[in-house]
Every structure is written in structure tokens, then in C-alpha cells.
Design an enzyme around this catalytic site. Sequence first.
Site, PDB file in Angstrom:
ATOM      1  N   LYS A 223      39.061  40.646  49.016  1.00 39.83           N
ATOM      2  CA  LYS A 223      37.869  40.603  49.860  1.00 39.83           C
ATOM      3  C   LYS A 223      38.187  39.890  51.176  1.00 39.83           C
ATOM      4  CE  LYS A 223      32.976  39.189  49.245  1.00 39.83           C
ATOM      5  NZ  LYS A 223      32.042  38.673  48.225  1.00 39.83           N
TER       6      LYS A 223
ATOM      7  N   SER B 202      27.957  41.187  47.391  1.00 36.42           N
ATOM      8  CA  SER B 202      28.542  41.251  48.726  1.00 36.42           C
ATOM      9  C   SER B 202      29.966  41.818  48.729  1.00 36.42           C
ATOM     10  CB  SER B 202      28.557  39.844  49.346  1.00 36.42           C
ATOM     11  OG  SER B 202      29.388  38.961  48.615  1.00 36.42           O
TER      12      SER B 202
ATOM     13  N   SER C  66      27.839  38.842  43.237  1.00 36.69           N
ATOM     14  CA  SER C  66      28.566  39.655  44.220  1.00 36.69           C
ATOM     15  C   SER C  66      29.805  40.364  43.702  1.00 36.69           C
ATOM     16  CB  SER C  66      28.940  38.804  45.435  1.00 36.69           C
ATOM     17  OG  SER C  66      27.797  38.494  46.174  1.00 36.69           O
TER      18      SER C  66
END
Length: 435
Positions: A61, A137, A161
Site C-alpha cells: 500500500k 482504504s 481497511s
Amino acid sequence: MQSVRDHLEIILARLAARAGEERVFTKLYAEAARAAADASDARSQAGVTLGPLDGTIVSIKDLFDVAGEPTTAGSLMLKTAAPALRDAVIVSRLRQAGAVIVGKTNMTEFAFTAIGDNQHYGTPGNAMDASRIPGGSSSGAGVSVGEGTCDIAIGSDTGGSVRIPASLNGVVGFKPTARRVPLTGAYPLSATLDSIGPLALSVTACAVADAAMAGEEPPALHVPLPLTGLRVGIPRGLLFEDTDSEVAAAFERSLREIEQIGAHLADISIDDLLADFRSATKRGSIAAMEGAEVHADWLATGASAPVDPHVSGPLSRAAMLPTPVYIRAMRRRAALAAAMDERLSSVDVLALPTTPVTAPTIVSMADDAGLRDRTEGLLLRNTQVANQFDLCAISLPMPGTPLPAGLMLVARNGHDRRLLRIAAEVERLLAVDQH
């Protein structure tokens, strides 16, 4: 057997073919990945291995530090930030384990919000249907695993997330007990609630990545753990309201499979603890209050670049809250986490739908603010319980839904390895059921 380099080249070719409209990855490390793949192949030829992650294609990420470049965390504001001096701890641990890091994946700005959209870097389309939201997210993480542009993706989970994109993209997502995996070099949202976890196509792949990041030996998932006598608590009540009928039906089918193999299912009520938590954080969520501290400087002076209003709004409201509100919420959380731990002592795991709904279209979220807010609330509702009460949790794809939805298993703080073994058995059971 396919070489790691060949596997990598297939992925890089797929990404090169859509380079003009790439939204899943924000950065590719093609040359470094090729070198790592070649090194893994050379070890393999020599009969040497760095362990079960050696040669695995991993995406990370866009909030993990990579030495020599700024960490943008899905924001335009950080594009000009000072470059990171060293890799995040988890990045260096993955490299040491032989992982081939292919690139950084897109995310919602500053890891806030669960829809998975990003106004600056584009919104990655869901792996099953690109017109639908990916969940956030860790949006790019969920899509990269679901579409096969990596073997394992590493995300972060503050309120769901990792598990929300796992549920919506039909993959496995694991949220460890907070602080088991070091957060050093990961751009923070909430120091209290942040956890770093893997997404992959199997529980085994998640367990292997988790062990490498936590600095542990992987759990013995190959040794069967009989589900006979397993105590499964079903927290019916608030967490089951407004669940899509297809998700509810798939969940009940999964439960029946687990029960038929000899597990003990029992309803367990946690609604009182959820209501207490809600009232303790009525004025501001812990994530928003701690996030407001991370972003306090630009919230006070004004942002140097546009910020998604879905992010800046809640953060600026939380920044106005007086200190006692935060301290009281934290003290109450500690008491409620202890109460939840005691409540869960009568079961081995909780089982519930990861998300009560499947992925809506990207267009519907952009067109209808009310629908967006309601959807976000539903996406976060079940997953955030594990962060709020300091638990560990995993989302497994449920068979038999038209659009992907997850089965979430939740266990007590520190019971990560046992949870992974239980999840591996449930995964085997549900996979047999599919054929």
C-alpha cells in the site's frame, strides 16, 4: 514449473498494457522486482530457499516507506515530502524473506474512508466488476490480489481497511492484533487502531506474510485442526441489521456447513458493549481524533494541495474537540476492550458477515451523497468492532453470492495464530462445498 521471473514478466506485461489508465498501482518497481525475481530463481536452482515467501510477488500500500522516495499515502500534498531514509520495517522484513515487491498500490487519501475512491490518483475498479467500488482504504491492494497482478498485497486496517476490500473483491484479508506487526515506517492514521495485514487468495498465503512481518515462524496450517467442538459465537443484533438478503443467505449456508462438521454455534449478545462504545465516541471517533493530531499542522494553516473533503471534513471537525474528550474516549475504550475480552471467553471465534452489503457502483457513490454516507457506515460497521475492541479478525470469501462478500471470523487479542488455523479449516470446508 514457472520461474519467478516468468511469473513477474506476465504481471508486468499486463500492467504495461494498461499503463495509460493505471489506477490500481501508483508506482511500479519493475527493475528492482526483476532483480529480486532473478535472485529467487538462482536460489531455487541452487536448492536454497529463504522460506515460504521466497519468490512471491507482493504489492504494498502507498503508505509504507521505501527508501529514497516520498511516501504519498494517496495524497497530492505528500508528493513533495522528503524522501524516506529507510524502508518501513515490514518492507525490509518482506525483502529479507525473499518477497518480490512489484509496486505500491493506490489507496484512499490518508487511509481515511471505506469506499475506496481517490480524487487525485483515480479509483481502482473492483476486481470482479470494474464499474463497482473496490472498498477502502486499501483499495488497490484488494484489486491487485483479486485481478492477479500480485500474489499477496499488504494493506493497513484501522476500521476495516484490509477486510472491506477483501470482502468486496472476493479475497482473503487478515487484520492481526494491533502492534504485533511493527508500524515503523507506515504513514499513520490512528496509532491506537492501525494494524498492518495481508490480502491474498488463501489463508496460508496470508499467514506466511503475516509471520514474516511479525518476525515469527508461520503457524502449522498443514496440520488439520478439527472444527468438531469449536465454539462459534454469532453476535446477532446490531451487526446483522440491513444485511443484503444474498449476503445473509450465503452467511447462513456457511454456518450450516460449519455446524454440520460438529462445531457448536451459539448466539452471543455484544450489543450493550457496542452501544457503550458508540456513546463513548459520540463526539469524535478515535481514528478521527488521532488522525487530526497527525494532520494538525495543515488543518491549522490550510492544505498546500487539494484534499478530499470526505477526509478533510471529519479531520477538521475532530481537531476542534477538547483534549478531555479524547482522553475519556481512550479510558472508556480500555475498559470496554477488557469487558469484550471477558465476553468472548465463552467462544473460540465470532462469525458474522464482513460487510453487510456487496460493492455498489462507483457512479452511485459519486452521484448520491446520502447513499455514499449510508454505504460507508454499513461497510465499516462490522469490521471496525475488531479495531475498537482490540481483537484480531479475518475475512474469507463466501461461496454462492452473485457479487463477492466475506465471512468474518473474529478472535480475542493475541489469538492470531489460532484464528489463522481455524480460518484455514473453514476455508477448506467452504471450498469443498463449492465443487
